[in-house]
Scaffold this active site. Sequence first.
Site, PDB file in Angstrom:
ATOM      1  N   TYR A 136     -14.876   3.332   9.592  1.00 56.30           N
ATOM      2  CA  TYR A 136     -13.610   3.272   9.221  1.00 56.30           C
ATOM      3  C   TYR A 136     -12.630   3.790  10.667  1.00 56.30           C
ATOM      4  O   TYR A 136     -11.863   2.856  11.118  1.00 56.30           O
ATOM      5  CB  TYR A 136     -12.928   4.024   8.160  1.00 56.30           C
ATOM      6  CG  TYR A 136     -11.691   4.484   8.227  1.00 56.30           C
ATOM      7  CD1 TYR A 136     -10.612   3.612   8.102  1.00 56.30           C
ATOM      8  CD2 TYR A 136     -11.029   5.840   8.628  1.00 56.30           C
ATOM      9  CE1 TYR A 136      -9.209   3.961   8.040  1.00 56.30           C
ATOM     10  CE2 TYR A 136     -10.024   6.181   8.733  1.00 56.30           C
ATOM     11  CZ  TYR A 136      -8.808   5.365   8.376  1.00 56.30           C
ATOM     12  OH  TYR A 136      -7.601   5.644   8.613  1.00 56.30           O
ATOM     13  N   SER A 145      -4.659   6.391  13.230  1.00 52.86           N
ATOM     14  CA  SER A 145      -4.941   7.499  12.581  1.00 52.86           C
ATOM     15  C   SER A 145      -5.164   8.627  13.424  1.00 52.86           C
ATOM     16  O   SER A 145      -5.879   8.440  14.456  1.00 52.86           O
ATOM     17  CB  SER A 145      -6.089   7.137  11.363  1.00 52.86           C
ATOM     18  OG  SER A 145      -6.328   8.439  10.995  1.00 52.86           O
ATOM     19  N   PHE A 199      -1.289  11.813  10.464  1.00 54.21           N
ATOM     20  CA  PHE A 199      -2.077  13.038  10.108  1.00 54.21           C
ATOM     21  C   PHE A 199      -2.366  12.594   8.447  1.00 54.21           C
ATOM     22  O   PHE A 199      -2.941  11.510   8.121  1.00 54.21           O
ATOM     23  CB  PHE A 199      -1.391  14.148  10.529  1.00 54.21           C
ATOM     24  CG  PHE A 199      -1.693  14.385  12.160  1.00 54.21           C
ATOM     25  CD1 PHE A 199      -1.160  13.339  13.159  1.00 54.21           C
ATOM     26  CD2 PHE A 199      -2.598  15.319  12.579  1.00 54.21           C
ATOM     27  CE1 PHE A 199      -1.536  13.609  14.303  1.00 54.21           C
ATOM     28  CE2 PHE A 199      -3.034  15.295  13.712  1.00 54.21           C
ATOM     29  CZ  PHE A 199      -2.489  14.764  14.560  1.00 54.21           C
ATOM     30  N   GLY A 229       0.958  -1.277   0.153  1.00 53.05           N
ATOM     31  CA  GLY A 229       0.153  -0.107  -0.089  1.00 53.05           C
ATOM     32  C   GLY A 229       0.730   1.144  -0.006  1.00 53.05           C
ATOM     33  O   GLY A 229       2.063   1.099  -0.094  1.00 53.05           O
ATOM     34  N   LYS A 235     -10.242   1.771  13.838  1.00 57.28           N
ATOM     35  CA  LYS A 235      -8.893   2.163  14.068  1.00 57.28           C
ATOM     36  C   LYS A 235      -8.947   2.196  15.687  1.00 57.28           C
ATOM     37  O   LYS A 235      -7.827   1.740  16.569  1.00 57.28           O
ATOM     38  CB  LYS A 235      -8.564   3.721  13.720  1.00 57.28           C
ATOM     39  CG  LYS A 235      -8.122   3.486  12.014  1.00 57.28           C
ATOM     40  CD  LYS A 235      -6.769   2.755  11.737  1.00 57.28           C
ATOM     41  CE  LYS A 235      -6.556   2.637  10.411  1.00 57.28           C
ATOM     42  NZ  LYS A 235      -5.399   1.773  10.066  1.00 57.28           N
TER      43      LYS A 235
HETATM   44  C1  UD1 Z   1      -9.817  12.180   5.685  1.00 55.73           C
HETATM   45  C2  UD1 Z   1     -10.865  11.302   6.411  1.00 55.73           C
HETATM   46  C3  UD1 Z   1     -10.385  10.652   7.861  1.00 55.73           C
HETATM   47  C4  UD1 Z   1      -9.081   9.977   7.159  1.00 55.73           C
HETATM   48  C5  UD1 Z   1      -7.976  10.789   6.370  1.00 55.73           C
HETATM   49  C6  UD1 Z   1      -6.929   9.659   5.888  1.00 55.73           C
HETATM   50  C7  UD1 Z   1     -13.368  12.389   6.119  1.00 55.73           C
HETATM   51  C8  UD1 Z   1     -14.189  13.131   6.684  1.00 55.73           C
HETATM   52  N1  UD1 Z   1     -12.140  12.107   6.930  1.00 55.73           N
HETATM   53  O1  UD1 Z   1      -9.315  13.225   6.648  1.00 55.73           O
HETATM   54  O2  UD1 Z   1     -11.348  10.198   8.425  1.00 55.73           O
HETATM   55  O3  UD1 Z   1      -8.382   9.645   8.447  1.00 55.73           O
HETATM   56  O4  UD1 Z   1      -8.803  11.127   5.264  1.00 55.73           O
HETATM   57  O5  UD1 Z   1      -6.724   9.713   4.787  1.00 55.73           O
HETATM   58  O6  UD1 Z   1     -13.342  11.804   4.729  1.00 55.73           O
HETATM   59  N2  UD1 Z   1     -10.991  18.475   0.501  1.00 55.73           N
HETATM   60  C9  UD1 Z   1     -11.467  19.192  -0.344  1.00 55.73           C
HETATM   61  N3  UD1 Z   1     -12.025  18.779  -1.591  1.00 55.73           N
HETATM   62  C10 UD1 Z   1     -11.645  17.686  -1.750  1.00 55.73           C
HETATM   63  C11 UD1 Z   1     -11.172  16.479  -0.966  1.00 55.73           C
HETATM   64  C12 UD1 Z   1     -10.738  17.168   0.233  1.00 55.73           C
HETATM   65  O7  UD1 Z   1     -11.749  20.385  -0.262  1.00 55.73           O
HETATM   66  O8  UD1 Z   1     -11.899  16.873  -2.842  1.00 55.73           O
HETATM   67  C13 UD1 Z   1     -10.470  19.118   1.863  1.00 55.73           C
HETATM   68  C14 UD1 Z   1     -11.440  18.452   3.040  1.00 55.73           C
HETATM   69  O9  UD1 Z   1     -12.492  19.456   3.217  1.00 55.73           O
HETATM   70  C15 UD1 Z   1     -10.304  18.904   4.227  1.00 55.73           C
HETATM   71  C16 UD1 Z   1      -9.063  18.642   3.438  1.00 55.73           C
HETATM   72  O10 UD1 Z   1      -9.159  18.755   1.856  1.00 55.73           O
HETATM   73  O11 UD1 Z   1     -10.190  20.237   4.525  1.00 55.73           O
HETATM   74  C17 UD1 Z   1      -8.421  17.269   3.492  1.00 55.73           C
HETATM   75  O12 UD1 Z   1      -9.109  16.362   3.328  1.00 55.73           O
HETATM   76  P1  UD1 Z   1      -8.855  14.820   3.159  1.00 55.73           P
HETATM   77  O13 UD1 Z   1      -7.784  14.610   2.187  1.00 55.73           O
HETATM   78  O14 UD1 Z   1      -9.972  13.735   2.646  1.00 55.73           O
HETATM   79  O15 UD1 Z   1      -8.400  14.452   4.490  1.00 55.73           O
HETATM   80  P2  UD1 Z   1      -9.191  14.650   5.959  1.00 55.73           P
HETATM   81  O16 UD1 Z   1     -10.616  15.159   5.862  1.00 55.73           O
HETATM   82  O17 UD1 Z   1      -8.291  15.239   6.972  1.00 55.73           O
END
Ligand code: UD1
Length: 338
Positions: free
Chosen positions: A148, A124, A177, A10, A152
């Site tokens: 999920y 996580s 993170f 992975g 964890k």
């Molecule tokens: C997400 C998961 C979390 C997981 C982590 C690990 C959710 C709500 N949380 O965290 O449980 O442990 O991934 O991989 O899914 N964003 C956008 N546009 C996008 C995608 C993301 O604006 O298309 C923003 C999100 O709103 C956030 C930031 O980017 O503010 C990071 O998002 P993401 O990469 O999905 O991570 P987490 O939300 O921190």
Amino acid sequence: MSILVTGGTGFIGSHTCVELLEAGYDLVVFDNFYNSKPSVLDSIVDITGKGFKFYHSDMNDIGDLEKIFSDNDIDCVIHFAGFKAVGESVEKPLMYYSNNITGTLNLLNVMKDHNVKKLVFSSSATVYGVPKKVPLTEDMPLSVTNPYGRTKLMIEDILRDLCVSDPEWSVLLLRYFNPVGGHKSGLLCEDPNGIPNNLMPRILDTAFGIQEKLTVFGNDYDTVDGTGVRDYIHVTDLAKGHVNAARKLDAFRGIEAVNLGTGRGYSVLELIKTFERVNNVSVPFEFAPRRPGDVAECYADTKKAYDFLGWKAELGIEDMCRDSYVARVNHSGRSDEE
Ligand code: UD1
């Protein structure tokens, strides 16, 4: 003496295999390729020039695990294997509980039977739920919002119970993170099967024209520019944290949780702008409402990682953006057809 790496092909597992091999460890790796590809094995060998034993097997097959532990002199286990998509876990909770929980119980039972009692578990920052304040320290209250995350936290709890029952265990819970980036060689990158949900894979899909525009979820958070702030960490730094963790297993008994982050948060817009600048590409985006379940800000307190593991992240946001892009450029030319 070998380290067994579960889920070793992975995204984080493969980078960790590289760092462990380069640090001189012997590895036994297993994966079922549910969310990865066999060509990752060649990439690990190409980068390190070192071989290792690989089993195409599944932690849900206790016979597979028995064979691995009987065939090899395993000293400790780094356990990555598990499903990890939040949305999918909401749709298919039983699949998540069966795979992540039952698979881990199988692994722990076989470890116990073979008297292998050293484990690094891939946890996580999701176990902190909705943070009351940042930065997050390891002793903050834990809660989760989806299946999920619950797997964890349940596994963390199972491991805490195990360590109470038997003081010979040494367990490290590494709370990641937001891992991004790829190997600097360009040979390894985040390459999930299916549609990505996380921000960096979606930035990449937009930069490559696979999706027309990136959707930015929310521009009304109480943050530097209204968009969500996260602690992005280069996967190579994260992988190196596991080398320190593997070393540490010899030096303590019991269980400890450790954050692996940089301690610095970046907003969605800061990440997009940095990505565009360092790679000289354009990432068109549009704002949309907040994504349900998202928090405004999440970043790590990294003191324990430094004090306890002697580890801190070295690579910055530019490295993360550049290496994510370079790995994807390189990767698009590689084939996984067998
Ligand atoms: C997400 C998961 C979390 C997981 C982590 C690990 C959710 C709500 N949380 O965290 O449980 O442990 O991934 O991989 O899914 N964003 C956008 N546009 C996008 C995608 C993301 O604006 O298309 C923003 C999100 O709103 C956030 C930031 O980017 O503010 C990071 O998002 P993401 O990469 O999905 O991570 P987490 O939300 O921190």
